[in-house]
Design an enzyme around this catalytic site. Structure first.
Site, PDB file in Angstrom:
ATOM      1  N   TYR A  69      41.977  41.677  42.845  1.00  0.00           N
ATOM      2  CA  TYR A  69      40.120  42.053  42.397  1.00  0.00           C
ATOM      3  C   TYR A  69      39.714  41.265  41.421  1.00  0.00           C
ATOM      4  CZ  TYR A  69      42.281  45.913  39.498  1.00  0.00           C
ATOM      5  OH  TYR A  69      42.110  46.676  38.608  1.00  0.00           O
ATOM      6  N   GLU A  70      38.408  41.198  41.735  1.00  0.00           N
ATOM      7  CA  GLU A  70      37.223  40.829  40.010  1.00  0.00           C
ATOM      8  C   GLU A  70      37.830  38.486  41.146  1.00  0.00           C
ATOM      9  OE1 GLU A  70      35.605  42.505  39.704  1.00  0.00           O
ATOM     10  OE2 GLU A  70      36.610  43.774  39.531  1.00  0.00           O
ATOM     11  N   GLY A  71      38.044  38.695  41.971  1.00  0.00           N
ATOM     12  CA  GLY A  71      38.660  36.652  42.681  1.00  0.00           C
ATOM     13  C   GLY A  71      39.312  36.612  41.956  1.00  0.00           C
ATOM     14  N   ARG A  90      36.385  40.170  34.792  1.00  0.00           N
ATOM     15  CA  ARG A  90      37.815  39.391  34.562  1.00  0.00           C
ATOM     16  C   ARG A  90      38.609  39.403  33.152  1.00  0.00           C
ATOM     17  NH1 ARG A  90      34.434  35.072  38.165  1.00  0.00           N
ATOM     18  NH2 ARG A  90      34.591  36.274  39.949  1.00  0.00           N
TER      19      ARG A  90
END
Length: 598
Positions: A442-444, A298
């Site tokens: 992406y990555e949440g 993140r």
């Protein structure tokens, strides 16, 4: 064709003049001997690699993309990527901030973060191959068994092997509690994994001789939901006890995703067909172990957007100075030419300054986050370690979501500066917009980051961690509050700091009565928090610049820093008032809409 110049002067300003990282890290035993000259020399060489090796492959890599041989399941990266990666390994770059016990150079993570910003500016798609490997290294370093560390970490540190994170599946998205990949225990202590993973960046490629996949899966007796997820190490090729490679494992690429951007990175659908793996960490505790890699990712994604913002700004600025079109509204500025350069127009300057402010604010935030991570890992004082960990947890969703939202806005502005030429591939600007768009997903997704910030990092502990950051703001306000030259920076920051407590309490109270209120407020809340953080850093940067000028410096760098800070507080920071009003509008106008959304 775009160009790129590593922003070494601004990096040095943030590292040494704003955060004084050498002094901050002197008390940390692994970094006690690191000095400014070493950091500067490393970053200067890193900038050369980024600009001279990775950057020239960015446009061609985007146009060529990756190719899959469906018969062998092998993937080839674009032309030149493999050779660039070989140069990267030979330069020792993968080992920069890794543990010397496993062949690393042991430099602070804050140095690695600055290096990766330059790589992301140069070529985000290429940078994702080694970038994910560092996350895999961090995860195994924290949670791997001694045997796993001994066998895998030296190869990840050297860059001979790369790593991935195999999380989601076609039906899951962000909800990993729904995953179905199975892990069957074997008599020899290994596990056989069966299932499918999607959106796996760098899942298959020809840059390295082996790929270390970290895979989330369920044991046969695992409870439902996220509490029943375990983490497994699954190599592309089996690894023998002596570290040599054996036969191909049962994990392979079933297809490459055809994407809007980052074409040079192989985003793969991965098939696990009885793939042999070993457990990482404790059974059913896989998410906790994987969060080491996910949180690193993140921060890395935020860094991707700062890198793209910087390179887009550099090219838009150069174009705006060169492109002539129309006359200035206040009278001709280039009287010897048939029109003025477009940089004379106020709105062009607004777009350029927005990108510049978002790049410089993002660089400051990520440098601070990296410094917190170094202190969390190595500071001798337990309280400092805990405070650093708490602040980093608070700032991570902001670094991911705020910086990637800003990056997409900034790259769009920079494309707009080019007018019609920005829409044409050969100028490179449209690629920056396409590449920046994935960073918000992406990555949440950024909404998930917002829910994490407001729900878990703020309300779950009644704002205790937010108050820790608030104390930093209050200390700066107290220190500079009587300085008239700082008033234009300190006054709005102090006002928002006061408003933030009331705003948070109000949203928390509403959320206690109706959880949808948190969902409705989370995204604007994160953006308000992002501006509070940026305001703090811009005020600190302005203070340093004013002191340098007062001491007699005539370096235009400091004047530029003040002008950027003034622009930020005047034109971008006031967004917070609208955002708070939006958050306070509540959830009813969203949820009571069945007819509108029928």
């Amino acid at each position: 064709m775009p160009t790129y110049t590593p922003p070494l002067r601004d990096m040095q300003f943030v590292l040494h003049e704003v955060f004084n990282v050498v002094e901050e890290l002197k008390v940390c035993p692994p970094h006690a001997e690191v000095d400014a000259d070493t950091i500067n020399a490393v970053l200067e060489e890193g900038g050369k690699f980024a600009a001279e090796v990775a950057f020239p492959l960015n446009l061609s890599g985007d146009q060529e993309g990756c190719t899959l041989d469906k018969a062998t399941h092998e993937v080839k990266a674009p032309k030149g990527f493999k050779e660039a990666y070989k140069t990267y390994i030979e330069g020792g770059w993968p080992a920069l901030s890794c543990d010397p016990e496993y062949g690393g150079q042991g430099l602070p993570f804050v140095v690695n973060q600055a290096f990766y910003e330059m790589l992301n500016s140069a070529n985000q798609a290429w940078t994702m191959y080694p970038g994910l490997s560092h996350g895999a290294y961090e995860c195994l370093h924290a949670h791997g068994t001694e045997a796993q560390k001994k066998l895998y970490l030296p190869k990840l540190v050297s860059g001979e092997w790369t790593g991935t994170m195999c999380l989601t599946e076609p039906h899951c998205g962000t909800d990993l509690g729904l995953l179905r990949t199975k892990a069957e225990p074997q008599p020899d202590g290994t596990y056989k994994l069966t299932g499918q993973k999607i959106f796996i960046s760098a899942g298959e490629h020809d840059l390295a001789e082996n790929i270390v996949h970290l895979v989330l899966a369920r044991l046969p007796d695992a409870p439902q939901g996220s509490k029943g997820i375990s983490l497994f190490l699954v190599p592309k090729f089996h690894v023998k006890a002596d570290g040599s490679l054996g036969e191909r494992n049962g994990i392979y690429c079933g297809g490459i995703e055809h994407k809007m951007g980052i074409h040079g990175n192989a985003t793969c659908q991965m098939i696990l067909d009885g793939a042999v793996g070993t457990l990482v960490g404790q059974p059913n505790k896989g998410l906790q172990a994987m969060f080491v890699m996910m949180n690193a990712a993140r921060l890395g994604v935020g860094n991707q957007s700062v890198g793209l913002t910087e390179v887009a700004f550099q090219n838009a600025l150069a174009y705006a100075k060169d492109r002539i079109q129309m006359r200035s509204l206040s009278g001709a500025k280039a009287k010897d030419k048939p029109a003025d350069p477009i940089i004379v127009h106020p709105d062009v300057r607004k777009m350029l300054l927005t990108a510049k402010a978002y790049a410089e604010g993002g660089r400051a935030l990520l440098t601070f986050c990296a410094l917190l991570l170094d202190k969390e890992l190595h500071h001798p004082d337990e309280k400092v370690r805990q405070d650093s960990a708490d602040l980093l947890a608070l700032l991570t969703p902001i670094a991911k979501a705020f910086l990637t939202d800003n990056g997409f806005e900034a790259t769009n502005h920079c494309l707009q500066v080019f007018g019609g030429h920005g829409y044409i591939k050969e100028w490179g600007m449209e690629q920056y917009v396409r590449d920046a768009r994935i960073n918000m997903i992406y990555e949440g997704t950024n909404t998930v980051q917002s829910l994490d910030l407001l729900g878990r990092k703020v309300l779950a502990n009644n704002g205790a961690t937010l108050k820790k950051f608030g104390k930093l703001v209050a200390a700066l306000v107290e220190e500079e509050g009587v300085n008239e030259k700082m008033a234009e920076f300190i006054n709005p920051l102090a006002y928002l700091g006061e408003q933030m407590t009331k705003f948070t309490t109000e949203i928390g109270f509403r959320g206690f009565q109706n959880p949808d209120e948190v969902g409705a407020a989370a995204v604007p809340y994160l953006r308000v928090a992002g501006h509070l953080v940026f305001g703090y850093f811009f005020a600190r940067m302005a203070s340093v610049a004013l002191k340098a000028i007062a001491a007699g410096s005539t370096d235009p760098f400091y004047t530029a820093k003040l002008q950027t800070a003034r622009f930020y507080f005047a034109k971008l920071f006031p967004e917070t008032a609208t955002l708070m009003r939006v958050a306070r509008a509540g959830s009813q106008v969203l949820m009571d809409t069945d007819a509108a959304l029928a």
